[in-house]
Enzyme design. Structure first.
Site, PDB file in Angstrom:
ATOM      1  N   HIS A  68      31.256   1.078  72.001  1.00 43.79           N
ATOM      2  CA  HIS A  68      29.775   0.982  71.160  1.00 43.79           C
ATOM      3  C   HIS A  68      29.475   2.189  70.785  1.00 43.79           C
ATOM      4  CE1 HIS A  68      28.564   2.838  75.160  1.00 43.79           C
ATOM      5  NE2 HIS A  68      27.732   3.118  74.362  1.00 43.79           N
ATOM      6  N   HIS A  81      20.448  12.661  77.104  1.00 39.16           N
ATOM      7  CA  HIS A  81      20.531  11.687  78.061  1.00 39.16           C
ATOM      8  C   HIS A  81      21.478  11.700  79.456  1.00 39.16           C
ATOM      9  CE1 HIS A  81      23.555  10.645  75.195  1.00 39.16           C
ATOM     10  NE2 HIS A  81      23.720   9.390  75.774  1.00 39.16           N
TER      11      HIS A  81
HETATM   12  O1  LIG Z   1      27.647   2.048  79.326  1.00 47.13           O
HETATM   13  C1  LIG Z   1      27.974   3.241  79.359  1.00 47.13           C
HETATM   14  O2  LIG Z   1      28.997   3.611  79.495  1.00 47.13           O
HETATM   15  C2  LIG Z   1      26.642   3.916  78.818  1.00 47.13           C
HETATM   16  C3  LIG Z   1      25.897   3.220  77.915  1.00 47.13           C
HETATM   17  C4  LIG Z   1      24.828   4.154  77.096  1.00 47.13           C
HETATM   18  C5  LIG Z   1      23.545   3.786  77.604  1.00 47.13           C
HETATM   19  C6  LIG Z   1      22.470   4.869  77.018  1.00 47.13           C
HETATM   20  C7  LIG Z   1      22.968   5.777  76.111  1.00 47.13           C
HETATM   21  C8  LIG Z   1      24.256   5.847  75.497  1.00 47.13           C
HETATM   22  O3  LIG Z   1      24.518   6.703  74.619  1.00 47.13           O
HETATM   23  C9  LIG Z   1      25.014   5.061  76.238  1.00 47.13           C
HETATM   24  O4  LIG Z   1      26.359   5.156  75.801  1.00 47.13           O
HETATM   25 FE   LIG Z   2      26.734   6.996  74.495  1.00 47.46          FE
END
Ligand SMILES: O=C(O)CCc1cccc(O)c1O
Ligand SMILES: [Fe+2]
Length: 313
Positions: free
Chosen positions: A115, A179
Site C-alpha cells: 500500500h 508517525h
Molecule cells: O500495516 C502497516 O504495517 C502500517 C500501515 C500504516 C498505518 C499508518 C500510516 C502508514 O504509513 C502505514 O503504512
Molecule cells: Fe507507511
C-alpha cells in the site's frame, strides 16, 4: 520542463477510519491538487520511490534500496493487487547507471509493492495497469539504515540518469511524515513476530486481516487519545517540509535514524522516499515547491503531508 515531483504521505486508513468531515475534505482537496498537477504535467514515466512494511521485503534479504524491473501489488489493505506497467529496459539501464556511479543498488525482477508504494498512484490514476512506472524500494522500516546522505546520493544518481531524457518524468515519494503505527520492531519482536519479519511474505487471508484490524483499531484508539503509540510531531514535520522547500537537499543529511525514532516515530524513516525524490529532482535543476498541504491526522496515524514541485526555468 521534463521533470516534476509529487511527495505525499500514505495511509491505509483512508478508507477505514473517520476523521472529522472538514479534515477529510481538506485531504481530498489536497488529492485534487495532486491529480490536477499530474494531469497538467502528463508524465511519460513515473519513478516511484516507495517504502514497504514487511509485505514485499523481509529480513531474509533486506536491501537499502532496490530498483524493480517487474513488479506486482501485494493488495494489502485492498490496495492494488495487479501487475505494474514497468518499462524493464529502462529500469535495467537506470540500475546499471546507478551502479556505475558506485552506488550498488539491488534489483528485482519480481518486486512486490505494498500500500505504501502504490497509494499515491492509486489516488492520482486509480488504476496502475496503464501508466509506465519504475518502482524503487527504499528500506524505511528495517534497521540498520544507510545514512541519509546515501539516500540523497542514490536519488541524485537516479535524477542524473533522467536529466537529459526525452521523457517527461514524474518523481513520486510516498510516506511519512512523523508517525509510529504498530509495525513490529526486530529489537523488541516476539519469536512469532521475528519469524514474520524474517520471511512472512504471502500471509494467509486470516493473518493479513488480523494485522490490518490491529492497525485500524490502533488508529481509532489513537484518535480517542487511548493508544500507546508515539504521538505525531507537527513541529518535526513542518521542519522537514521547510527543508524540502529550501531546495538545499544537502540539508537532508542531518537526519539521523536514532533521533528520528525518538522524536518522529519508527515509521518516520519513510521520508527517505521524499529525500530520494527531491534529490532526484534537484539533480535535474533548481526547483520550487508549488503546493504544500500538512495536517497531523491521528485517525490516519500520520503527520500527513502533500507537496508538488517543478523545476524553475
Ligand atoms: O500495516 C502497516 O504495517 C502500517 C500501515 C500504516 C498505518 C499508518 C500510516 C502508514 O504509513 C502505514 O503504512
Ligand atoms: Fe507507511
Amino acid at each position: 520542463m521534463k521533470q516534476a515531483l509529487v511527495c505525499m504521505s500514505h495511509s491505509p486508513l483512508l478508507e477505514h477510519t473517520d476523521p472529522p468531515a472538514e479534515v477529510k475534505a481538506a485531504v481530498e482537496a489536497a488529492f485534487d491538487q495532486v491529480r490536477a498537477f499530474a494531469a497538467e504535467f502528463k508524465p511519460d514515466l513515473i519513478v516511484n520511490f516507495g517504502p514497504d512494511h514487511y509485505n514485499g521485503f523481509f529480513y531474509d534479504l533486506m536491501p537499502p534500496f532496490c530498483i524493480g524491473y517487474e513488479a506486482h501489488g501485494t493488495g494489502d489493505y485492498d490496495s492494488w493487487d495487479g501487475p505494474l506497467n514497468v518499462p524493464t529496459d529502462i529500469a535495467h539501464e537506470l540500475a546499471q547507471y546507478v551502479i556505475d556511479q558506485d552506488i550498488e543498488t539491488a534489483i528485482s525482477r519480481k518486486m512486490e509493492v505494498d500500500h505504501g508504494a502504490v497509494q499515491p498512484m492509486e489516488i492520482i490514476y486509480g488504476d496502475l495497469s496503464e501508466v509506465p512506472v519504475i518502482p524503487v524500494f527504499i528500506n524505511s522500516v528495517a534497521p540498520p539504515f544507510s545514512k541519509m546522505s546515501r539516500i540523497r546520493e542514490f536519488g541524485t544518481a537516479v535524477g542524473n540518469y533522467f536529466k537529459n531524457s526525452d521523457k517527461k518524468v514524474l518523481f513520486i515519494g510516498s510516506g511519512g511524515l512523523s508517525h509510529d503505527p504498530p509495525v513490529p520492531q526486530i529489537a523488541t519482536a516476539t519469536e512469532e513476530q521475528r519469524a514474520f519479519l524474517t520471511d512472512g511474505r504471502h500471509p494467509t487471508p486470516e493473518a493479513r486481516a488480523a494485522r490490518q484490524q490491529r492497525t485500524i483499531d490502533t488508529a481509532k484508539a489513537f484518535a480517542r487519545g487511548e493508544a500507546d503509540i508515539m504521538d505525531l510531531n507537527p513541529e518535526w514535520d513542518r521542519a522537514f517540509l521547510d527543508v524540502c522547500r529550501s531546495g538545499d537537499v544537502s540539508r537532508f543529511d542531518a537526519y539521523v535514524p536514532a533521533e528520528m525514532d525518538a522524536v518522529a516515530g519508527h515509521s518516520s524513516h519513510e521520508v527517505r522516499t521524499w529525500v530520494a525524490a527531491y534529490s532526484a529532482l534537484r539533480a535535474c535543476g533548481e526547483y520550487e515547491v508549488t503546493y504544500e498541504f500538512y495536517k497531523p491526522i491521528k485517525e490516519y496515524i500520520a503527520g500527513f503531508g502533500v507537496t508538488t514541485a517543478v523545476l524553475v526555468p
